[in-house]
Design an enzyme around this catalytic site. Structure first.
Site, PDB file in Angstrom:
ATOM      1  N   HIS B 181       3.256 -40.137 -70.890  1.00 52.52           N
ATOM      2  CA  HIS B 181       2.711 -39.083 -71.755  1.00 52.52           C
ATOM      3  C   HIS B 181       2.592 -37.736 -71.048  1.00 52.52           C
ATOM      4  CE1 HIS B 181      -1.264 -40.547 -70.106  1.00 52.52           C
ATOM      5  NE2 HIS B 181      -1.470 -39.249 -70.086  1.00 52.52           N
ATOM      6  N   ASP B 210       3.752 -46.810 -70.543  1.00 52.95           N
ATOM      7  CA  ASP B 210       3.283 -45.447 -70.290  1.00 52.95           C
ATOM      8  C   ASP B 210       3.595 -45.034 -68.844  1.00 52.95           C
ATOM      9  OD1 ASP B 210       2.240 -42.982 -70.872  1.00 52.95           O
ATOM     10  OD2 ASP B 210       0.150 -43.573 -70.542  1.00 52.95           O
ATOM     11  N   SER B 283      -4.043 -38.222 -65.105  1.00 47.71           N
ATOM     12  CA  SER B 283      -3.000 -39.117 -65.591  1.00 47.71           C
ATOM     13  C   SER B 283      -1.881 -39.211 -64.566  1.00 47.71           C
ATOM     14  CB  SER B 283      -2.425 -38.589 -66.909  1.00 47.71           C
ATOM     15  OG  SER B 283      -3.102 -39.154 -67.989  1.00 47.71           O
TER      16      SER B 283
END
Lengths: 185, 372
Positions: B181, B210, B283
């Protein structure tokens, strides 16, 4: 004013069992009653039965001497049919809320009570006659209802003479009376 | 017969068919003999009823006849609604009642189900990529303007990087792992750390795990022969101590915590829940155990709880790489990829965290900047 006198004439005709008058009443008012019944969970056959019963109520009313309808014929018939149908619905126990009041209606409960009594008499007589069996049933009908003469009846039913027919009729009448009084109880 | 004659007389009397003398005689008889009188009264009534019956019967027959005739002549509506309409009229209330009962039952059942089923938050997991603000962009522009732009394949105009995350090397030749993402939809990606900023290429994006694999393709990047840490193939234990190093800001940020659940967001078995402080921008941050082995990659946080952070299990990295190595079309685009070697063993075992582990790891971790 004209409709009133017309309706008066129609009622007089009805009292005399005049076919023309009955036909006119039928033609003028049947469709209204039919839509009432059809709109309230009924079938065309129900409409026919209810309307014809209402005509009989009307007939009994005029027969008993009261030609005076204190409302229009249409309103009277509508009110009678509506009450009759409500009663029929409750007997059939069809799921139904109150019958829609499409037209104005007048109270007719008294007339219907009388009618119910008369209807009961009618049924008793009919059952008695049915129970009587042939040839008695036809014999009684011919003499008392169709008002035929004993000579005619003797010829129709093949009795040798009218006295014979009279004797037969007497026996039949006695039996009918007996059955009738039994049913009456 | 006596009775026959008597009844005949009574009937003639009722109908008024008697001659005057006969009538007078009969009336006298009626007065003197009560049984005759009674017979007259009774018979009169009976005949009346018979008469009425006859009339009504005749009327009924007549009405039936008229009805038929008028219907035939079309003078009254033969009104035959279609069967469907009739059935609908007859059963519409029943149908209505049935439908309402069905509706209410359905509502009750769904209500019960939602009441009895375990409460699951409908909110989505918060992804921890960050938006790069204007200040940071300006800084980036300055940096990129200062950098010598040789062998340009990229437009001269500085690029506005809009979002960012963290990435870390899995091979000294310049292969990085970050979150899918972070680089999703991006066309241009840069990575940056205290050593400098480098251009990178997206090799693979796997939205299921992911994870995304990047490769630094910049002449100014010096490949490292060996990475200090390893990528764990095993599972982290509940309660195990962990630490992270990532870039929620333009400075590297260290954080410390522990494995708080064996599964991730809504029972995701690809991930762990860990408890430590994480911010947007974390992230893609590697999660290390006490030996300096990467056990996970931070990819999100619970929307409604503080410090509940989710990390993808590190063994998924191997899975992604194995998938890519099986893809012959991809291998043609990157000749180095076959020689990609992911270290499974950490060199940092037993070393002091502050003095040795952190400084060694720091150079292998980058800000990942994406233009989308």
């Amino acid at each position: 004013m004209r409709t009133e006198t017309n309706e008066q004439k129609l009622l007089e005709g009805l009292a005399k069992n005049d076919r023309k008058s009955i036909e006119t009443i039928y033609r003028q008012h049947y469709n209204m009653v039919q839509s009432l019944i059809l709109n309230n969970s009924g079938y065309p056959d129900d409409a026919r039965d209810i309307f014809q019963e209402a005509i009989i109520v009307l007939y009994e009313k005029v027969k008993s001497g009261s030609f005076e309808l204190n409302c229009q014929l249409k309103t009277y018939l509508y009110s009678v049919c509506r009450r009759l149908w409500l009663k029929r619905l409750s007997q059939l126990q069809r799921l139904s809320s109150d019958v829609e009041n499409l037209e104005e209606s007048v109270p007719v409960e008294e007339d219907l009570e009388l009618h119910e009594q008369r209807n009961l008499d009618f049924m008793v007589m009919e059952q008695s006659l049915d129970n009587l069996g042939e040839p008695c049933k036809s014999l009684i009908r011919a003499y008392y209802i169709e008002k035929k003469s004993m000579v005619e009846i003797a010829a129709d039913f093949g009795y040798t003479n009218s006295d014979n027919a009279k004797n037969q009729k007497y026996k039949c009448l006695m039996r009918l009376k007996k059955i009738f009084s039994q049913y009456k109880k | 017969m006596q009775d026959t004659a008597m009844l005949d007389a009574v009937e003639r009397y009722i109908r008024g068919e008697m001659l005057p003398e006969e009538k007078a005689f009969f009336e006298h008889l009626r007065e003197t003999r009560p049984e005759v009188d009674q017979l007259v009264v009774e018979h009169t009534l009976f005949l009346q009823q018979l008469n009425k019956y006859g009339e009504v019967h005749q009327l009924r027959t007549q009405l039936k006849d008229i009805h038929l005739q008028l219907t035939e002549n079309g003078q009254i509506e033969p009104a035959r609604p279609t069967i469907v309409v009739t059935l609908w009229k007859k059963y519409r209330r029943v149908i209505g009642v049935a439908a309402s009962i069905a509706g209410i039952t359905a509502l009750c059942i769904s209500g019960l189900i939602s009441y009895l089923s375990p409460k699951v938050s409908t909110a989505k997991m918060v992804e921890l990529s960050r938006r790069l603000d204007a200040q940071e962009n300006k800084l980036n522009k300055v940096v990129s303007n200062q950098l010598p732009q040789q062998g340009q394949t990229r437009p001269v105009a500085p690029i506005d990087f809009k979002s960012g995350g963290t990435g870390f090397l899995i091979d000294g030749k310049g292969y990085l792992i970050t979150n899918a993402h972070v680089v999703n939809h991006a066309t241009i990606v840069d990575v940056q750390n205290s050593q400098g900023e480098y251009k990178a290429r997206i090799l693979h994006v796997d939205p299921t795990t992911d994870l995304a694999l990047l490769k630094i393709e910049d002449s100014s990047f010096h490949a490292a022969s060996q990475l200090p840490y390893g990528i764990s193939k095993g599972k982290a234990k509940l309660g195990e101590d962990l630490f992270t190093m990532g870039y929620p800001r333009n400075d590297i940020v260290y954080s410390k915590g522990y494995v708080s659940a064996r599964t991730g967001f809504r029972g995701d078995t690809l991930a762990y829940q860990i408890t430590l402080v994480a911010y947007p921008g974390n992230s893609g941050t590697p999660v290390f155990d006490k030996d300096g082995e990467v056990v996970g990659i931070v990819n999100g946080a619970a929307p409604d709880a503080q410090m509940a952070v989710f990390a993808i299990r590190s063994k998924n990295i191997y899975k992604v790489i194995d998938d890519m190595k099986a893809d012959s079309a991809f291998l043609k685009t990157d000749s180095d990829f076959v020689r990609l070697h992911v270290p499974a063993v950490s060199q940092l075992k037993g070393q002091d965290r502050i003095e040795q582990q952190i400084p060694k790891i720091e150079d292998c971790i980058f800000i990942v900047k994406s233009n989308q």
